[in-house]
Scaffold this motif. Sequence first.
Motif, PDB file in Angstrom:
ATOM      1  N   THR A  47    -136.054 -64.243  83.486  1.00  0.00           N
ATOM      2  CA  THR A  47    -135.157 -65.144  82.744  1.00  0.00           C
ATOM      3  C   THR A  47    -135.857 -65.710  81.514  1.00  0.00           C
ATOM      4  O   THR A  47    -137.061 -65.523  81.300  1.00  0.00           O
ATOM      5  N   SER A 102    -127.076 -68.912  72.346  1.00  0.00           N
ATOM      6  CA  SER A 102    -126.934 -68.529  73.744  1.00  0.00           C
ATOM      7  C   SER A 102    -125.796 -69.304  74.404  1.00  0.00           C
ATOM      8  O   SER A 102    -125.721 -70.527  74.315  1.00  0.00           O
ATOM      9  N   ASN A 103    -124.926 -68.562  75.066  1.00  0.00           N
ATOM     10  CA  ASN A 103    -123.855 -69.183  75.839  1.00  0.00           C
ATOM     11  C   ASN A 103    -124.237 -69.314  77.312  1.00  0.00           C
ATOM     12  O   ASN A 103    -123.401 -69.657  78.141  1.00  0.00           O
ATOM     13  N   GLU A 104    -125.497 -69.036  77.608  1.00  0.00           N
ATOM     14  CA  GLU A 104    -125.976 -69.074  78.984  1.00  0.00           C
ATOM     15  C   GLU A 104    -127.294 -69.840  79.019  1.00  0.00           C
ATOM     16  O   GLU A 104    -128.088 -69.780  78.080  1.00  0.00           O
ATOM     17  N   GLY A 105    -127.539 -70.518  80.075  1.00  0.00           N
ATOM     18  CA  GLY A 105    -128.770 -71.299  80.207  1.00  0.00           C
ATOM     19  C   GLY A 105    -129.999 -70.421  80.379  1.00  0.00           C
ATOM     20  O   GLY A 105    -129.929 -69.273  80.837  1.00  0.00           O
ATOM     21  N   THR A 108    -130.916 -68.622  83.760  1.00  0.00           N
ATOM     22  CA  THR A 108    -130.143 -67.477  84.269  1.00  0.00           C
ATOM     23  C   THR A 108    -130.078 -66.287  83.302  1.00  0.00           C
ATOM     24  O   THR A 108    -129.828 -65.158  83.726  1.00  0.00           O
ATOM     25  N   TYR A 109    -130.310 -66.548  82.022  1.00  0.00           N
ATOM     26  CA  TYR A 109    -130.211 -65.464  81.034  1.00  0.00           C
ATOM     27  C   TYR A 109    -131.429 -64.543  81.169  1.00  0.00           C
ATOM     28  O   TYR A 109    -132.570 -64.993  81.273  1.00  0.00           O
TER      29      TYR A 109
END
Length: 258
Positions: A47, A102-105, A108-109
Amino acid sequence: MLAVAGFVPATASGSTPNTICVGLVIDSRSIGGSVRDGCVNVKPATTGVGVLEAAGHSLTFRRDGLLCTIDDVPSSGCSNVDDTHYWAYFHRAPDSTSWSYSNEGMSTYEPANRSTEGWVYDDGSSLQPKNIPASQICAGLVKPTVTPTPTPTKPHHTAVASQSPTTSTSPTGSGTSRPATAETGRPRHTPRASRGAGRPTAPATSPLPAASATAGSGADPGSSGASGHGSATGALVAAGVIAVLAGATVIGARRRRR
């Protein structure tokens, strides 16, 4: 570039069969800091936070999991972190030259191989990380150059006209030319002409002076020095003269009888 423990040198060749290569750009210019970049080899499915930690960066989080500091920047820690003052998270795809928010933390990305992670401290100005080319960050982020395999070219066949047998002239005693054979190119055998061929042939006999046709000239055929052919000719002429005289005598006698 600020050297950070765990970063792969910029001359690194990139990922290995069991790892991926991920680049990092950390930009804190908005609060008086600098720009740092580098790359790191990590296992697949690592991640965003794992990439930062693998690169050797120290991190501080707020109780709700929000990232407060990277390497103790900002110095105020988590006290001033809010919706407009925080570390903004960006991605840059392999071979891309622009950032995407980024649309994800980061927990988790999972960044892709040869991609770049970007962090910029946004002090209320909606900033983006400095767009440093991947080739300046790490060689492993640059798309490998594939050398095309040269396609073998087919040989070009040029039709060659068949050669007809040629005649080669070879001087011989008779002056004739010998035709060359098509199989070997050597001249065929031509029998040599007999000696003297090509030279003028002398007549079998030489003309002799004609004998005198005058009867009673007193010339002696035997002593004239002429050949036997000349003597025979003289005898024939003499016989003819005698025959003429005899005929004239007979005619005169008949006239007298009348």
